[in-house]
Design an enzyme around this catalytic site. Structure first.
Site, PDB file in Angstrom:
ATOM      1  N   ARG A  94      25.822  42.114  -5.277  1.00 46.29           N
ATOM      2  CA  ARG A  94      26.506  41.839  -6.538  1.00 46.29           C
ATOM      3  C   ARG A  94      25.466  41.745  -7.655  1.00 46.29           C
ATOM      4  O   ARG A  94      24.543  40.930  -7.581  1.00 46.29           O
ATOM      5  CB  ARG A  94      27.285  40.516  -6.441  1.00 46.29           C
ATOM      6  CG  ARG A  94      27.904  40.105  -7.757  1.00 46.29           C
ATOM      7  CD  ARG A  94      28.674  38.784  -7.700  1.00 46.29           C
ATOM      8  NE  ARG A  94      29.173  38.481  -9.025  1.00 46.29           N
ATOM      9  CZ  ARG A  94      29.031  37.317  -9.655  1.00 46.29           C
ATOM     10  NH1 ARG A  94      28.462  36.285  -9.052  1.00 46.29           N
ATOM     11  NH2 ARG A  94      29.490  37.156 -10.873  1.00 46.29           N
ATOM     12  N   HIS A 139      28.202  39.143 -17.352  1.00 43.36           N
ATOM     13  CA  HIS A 139      27.615  37.891 -16.857  1.00 43.36           C
ATOM     14  C   HIS A 139      26.801  37.316 -18.030  1.00 43.36           C
ATOM     15  O   HIS A 139      25.584  37.237 -17.992  1.00 43.36           O
ATOM     16  CB  HIS A 139      26.743  38.160 -15.626  1.00 43.36           C
ATOM     17  CG  HIS A 139      26.435  36.940 -14.805  1.00 43.36           C
ATOM     18  ND1 HIS A 139      26.698  36.854 -13.454  1.00 43.36           N
ATOM     19  CD2 HIS A 139      25.893  35.749 -15.133  1.00 43.36           C
ATOM     20  CE1 HIS A 139      26.309  35.670 -12.992  1.00 43.36           C
ATOM     21  NE2 HIS A 139      25.814  34.973 -13.997  1.00 43.36           N
ATOM     22  N   GLU A 185      32.379  33.335 -14.502  1.00 39.61           N
ATOM     23  CA  GLU A 185      32.495  31.925 -14.894  1.00 39.61           C
ATOM     24  C   GLU A 185      32.898  31.689 -16.358  1.00 39.61           C
ATOM     25  O   GLU A 185      32.115  31.128 -17.141  1.00 39.61           O
ATOM     26  CB  GLU A 185      31.174  31.191 -14.616  1.00 39.61           C
ATOM     27  CG  GLU A 185      30.773  31.191 -13.151  1.00 39.61           C
ATOM     28  CD  GLU A 185      29.689  30.168 -12.829  1.00 39.61           C
ATOM     29  OE1 GLU A 185      29.060  29.638 -13.763  1.00 39.61           O
ATOM     30  OE2 GLU A 185      29.481  29.884 -11.627  1.00 39.61           O
ATOM     31  N   ASN A 327      32.835  31.121  -7.394  1.00 43.27           N
ATOM     32  CA  ASN A 327      31.483  30.557  -7.341  1.00 43.27           C
ATOM     33  C   ASN A 327      31.620  29.068  -7.061  1.00 43.27           C
ATOM     34  O   ASN A 327      32.308  28.355  -7.809  1.00 43.27           O
ATOM     35  CB  ASN A 327      30.760  30.713  -8.689  1.00 43.27           C
ATOM     36  CG  ASN A 327      30.361  32.143  -8.984  1.00 43.27           C
ATOM     37  OD1 ASN A 327      30.595  33.044  -8.180  1.00 43.27           O
ATOM     38  ND2 ASN A 327      29.759  32.354 -10.143  1.00 43.27           N
ATOM     39  N   TYR A 329      29.444  25.440  -5.934  1.00 42.09           N
ATOM     40  CA  TYR A 329      28.142  24.805  -5.728  1.00 42.09           C
ATOM     41  C   TYR A 329      28.202  23.326  -5.351  1.00 42.09           C
ATOM     42  O   TYR A 329      27.263  22.816  -4.777  1.00 42.09           O
ATOM     43  CB  TYR A 329      27.281  24.932  -6.995  1.00 42.09           C
ATOM     44  CG  TYR A 329      26.760  26.328  -7.217  1.00 42.09           C
ATOM     45  CD1 TYR A 329      25.538  26.716  -6.694  1.00 42.09           C
ATOM     46  CD2 TYR A 329      27.507  27.267  -7.917  1.00 42.09           C
ATOM     47  CE1 TYR A 329      25.048  28.002  -6.874  1.00 42.09           C
ATOM     48  CE2 TYR A 329      27.023  28.556  -8.104  1.00 42.09           C
ATOM     49  CZ  TYR A 329      25.797  28.917  -7.579  1.00 42.09           C
ATOM     50  OH  TYR A 329      25.324  30.199  -7.754  1.00 42.09           O
ATOM     51  N   GLU A 395      29.424  33.580  -5.349  1.00 37.22           N
ATOM     52  CA  GLU A 395      28.175  32.810  -5.394  1.00 37.22           C
ATOM     53  C   GLU A 395      28.330  31.515  -4.624  1.00 37.22           C
ATOM     54  O   GLU A 395      29.371  30.850  -4.701  1.00 37.22           O
ATOM     55  CB  GLU A 395      27.799  32.410  -6.834  1.00 37.22           C
ATOM     56  CG  GLU A 395      27.294  33.522  -7.696  1.00 37.22           C
ATOM     57  CD  GLU A 395      26.929  33.038  -9.097  1.00 37.22           C
ATOM     58  OE1 GLU A 395      26.483  31.871  -9.241  1.00 37.22           O
ATOM     59  OE2 GLU A 395      27.090  33.814 -10.038  1.00 37.22           O
TER      60      GLU A 395
HETATM   61  C1  NOJ Z   1      26.390  30.293 -11.631  1.00 37.37           C
HETATM   62  C2  NOJ Z   1      25.956  31.416 -12.517  1.00 37.37           C
HETATM   63  O1  NOJ Z   1      26.843  32.481 -12.406  1.00 37.37           O
HETATM   64  C3  NOJ Z   1      24.542  31.888 -12.223  1.00 37.37           C
HETATM   65  O2  NOJ Z   1      24.151  32.746 -13.222  1.00 37.37           O
HETATM   66  C4  NOJ Z   1      23.634  30.678 -12.078  1.00 37.37           C
HETATM   67  O3  NOJ Z   1      22.292  31.035 -11.950  1.00 37.37           O
HETATM   68  C5  NOJ Z   1      24.103  29.852 -10.890  1.00 37.37           C
HETATM   69  N1  NOJ Z   1      25.418  29.351 -11.206  1.00 37.37           N
HETATM   70  C6  NOJ Z   1      23.212  28.672 -10.521  1.00 37.37           C
HETATM   71  O4  NOJ Z   1      23.271  27.717 -11.514  1.00 37.37           O
END
Ligand code: NOJ
Length: 501
Positions: A94, A139, A185, A327, A329, A395
């Site tokens: 990607r 992006h 995002e 995405n 985290y 992600e």
């Molecule tokens: C999401 C973002 O899409 C990416 O660009 C970023 O580096 C990561 N989060 C980590 O923070």
């Protein structure tokens, strides 16, 4: 005796999770984004994006005063990088397109052929090596010239200009690219860029800018999807989706107020963009509509700070994605917060105060903690909220501040999150078809510059050649891809075994 039975049952459950395999057809990849890796900021006719402009004019906004002028220099290292990807064994890569590299004026009046050649070379060499490109159209690299016309994404005209840009890239690359992501995002880009001045274009319009921006992004996504259907789908046979960011919001206590606050946070942070696209009814989530309308009225606004779609727009946006890019985290705990007398802001509108538990492992990025179980809960929430759409994890990853090659905590993160993903697929029936580790190599982490490193490959930023070196986590990921399983006991050759607590 009871304890022995409990221990036995627990080990059965753990073994089962370890034995689960990723289903046939499940695709593994890694992800990156143009500004974070490409460099070559002024090659050929390329103009500045809002990130070039921000880092050049206001470097102190970036933690280490750095920029993406050179970054990982992937612009000149396609051969090296595709070889690395091939060795890693990924099915997909990607990456994103830099808008001002292809259309230096932002508009479709002039296409820079050097920019096009760069992406052609990357796409062709991926395909020649059996790797499927997954391409993000936006992006965060808005041409600075468009930001200057009516404040970029606050300007309704930007919707038309974006659709023209998407039309150009479908026509240039769509014969070979069949998985498209319109936006990365929207929530982070719009909130941090237009409401909170923490990212480009550094606008500070809390409680207003983010809503306007996301409203226009939603329209642009809907219109781009319809354009693809009308003009390209039959010939190119591709798919178009969008990538949304989501934490899992867990109630901070079992009080009814906190349970409602956590659900409201899910609706306002993820549902904000997801509901208009993936729900049966379309439009913003009801709770968001009610909250922002009521807050706006109490603040004396004549119209809501959250814009309205026309009925026709609701229809254009509803269903405007072939898959759900996610995405993920971190997880947060949420408590109800009464915020009716505060300044307008997204947080006040949400009426929730979300925070981390002290027990959760920290990472190199203060906004993320390691909470693997939240991933499974989030996937189940999406499944039940939006009728089990096809989800592609676009992600997921772990940042540290060192770039060390012996990166056991990153391996822990991937093993633990992928185990939760396996449970979500196997036990809960969540429809997840692919996974991208963030990120391929250490790179420019936006406002944190080069201080946070998420890569599977280390990059030496002090060396003009930007050499890449595989971290232990790269070998571990390769093993997962090859065996289609998570193996906690795997130790790649030449590395000392990690110790798990
Ligand atoms: C999401 C973002 O899409 C990416 O660009 C970023 O580096 C990561 N989060 C980590 O923070």
């Amino acid at each position: 005796m009871k304890r022995i039975i409990a221990l036995f049952l627990m080990s059965v459950v753990l073994c089962q999770a370890q034995d689960y395999e990723f289903p046939p057809g499940f695709l593994f990849g890694v992800a990156s984004a143009s500004y974070q890796v490409e460099g070559a900021w002024n090659t050929s006719d390329k103009t500045e994006s809002i990130w070039d402009y921000l880092t050049h004019t206001n470097p102190s906004v970036i933690l280490d005063n750095s920029n993406g002028d050179i970054a990982c220099d992937t612009y000149s290292k396609t051969d090296i990088d595709v070889e690395l990807l091939k060795n890693l064994g990924v099915d997909t890569y990607r990456f994103s397109l830099s808008w001002p590299r292809i259309l230096p004026n932002g508009y479709n009046d002039y296409i820079d052929q050097d920019g096009v050649s760069y992406y052609n070379k990357l796409i062709d060499s991926l395909l020649a090596n059996g790797i499927t490109p997954v391409v993000t159209i936006f992006h965060w690299e808005l041409p600075q010239s468009l930001q200057e016309i009516g404040n970029g994404w606050l300007n309704r005209d930007t919707v038309d200009v974006f659709v023209d840009y998407a039309d150009v890239v479908f026509s240039l690359f769509g014969d070979r690219v069949t998985t498209w992501i319109t936006f990365n995002e929207p929530h982070i880009f719009c909130e941090f860029g237009y409401s909170k001045a923490r990212m480009a274009p550094l606008m500070n319009l809390d409680g207003i800018g983010g809503y306007e921006c996301a409203h226009n992004l939603l329209l642009a996504n809907g219109r781009t999807y319809r354009l693809y259907n009308e003009k390209y789908r039959e010939i190119q046979q591709g798919r178009v989706g969008i990538t949304l960011d989501a934490a899992w919001y867990e109630p901070g206590s079992d009080s009814e107020d906190d349970v409602l606050a956590a659900e409201r946070s899910m609706q306002m942070l993820l549902g904000w963009v997801a509901h208009p696209i993936y729900s049966e009814t379309g439009n913003y989530p009801a709770v968001m509509r009610e909250r922002v309308d009521a807050m706006s009225e109490a603040e004396g606004y004549q119209t809501s700070r959250l814009p309205y779609f026309t009925d026709e727009e609701v229809e254009i946006i509803k269903g405007s994605a072939d898959f759900f890019g996610l995405n993920h985290y971190t997880t947060e705990l949420c408590a109800a917060a009464d915020s009716f007398d505060s300044e307008p802001s997204f947080e006040a509108d949400s009426g929730a105060n979300c925070y981390f538990s002290d027990n959760w492992e920290t990472t190199g990025a203060s906004q993320f903690r390691v909470v693997p179980w939240g991933f499974r809960k989030l996937l189940n929430w999406i499944k039940s909220e939006y009728n089990n759409p096809e989800v592609i994890i676009t992600e997921n990853g772990y940042g540290d501040n060192t770039g060390d090659l012996h990166d056991c905590r990153r391996i822990y993160f991937y093993n633990a999150y992928l185990s939760e993903l396996l449970k979500a697929i196997t036990e809960d029936g969540c429809n997840v078809s692919g996974y991208h580790a963030w990120t391929f190599m250490d790179n420019f982490e936006w406002a944190s510059g080069y201080t946070i490193k998420f890569g599977l490959y280390n990059v030496d930023f002090n060396d003009p050649d930007r050499p890449r070196t595989a971290k232990m986590s790269a070998y571990n990921y390769k093993n997962i891809i090859q065996t289609r399983k998570v193996d906690w006991s795997y130790t790649p050759e030449g590395f000392e075994a990690c110790e798990w607590e």
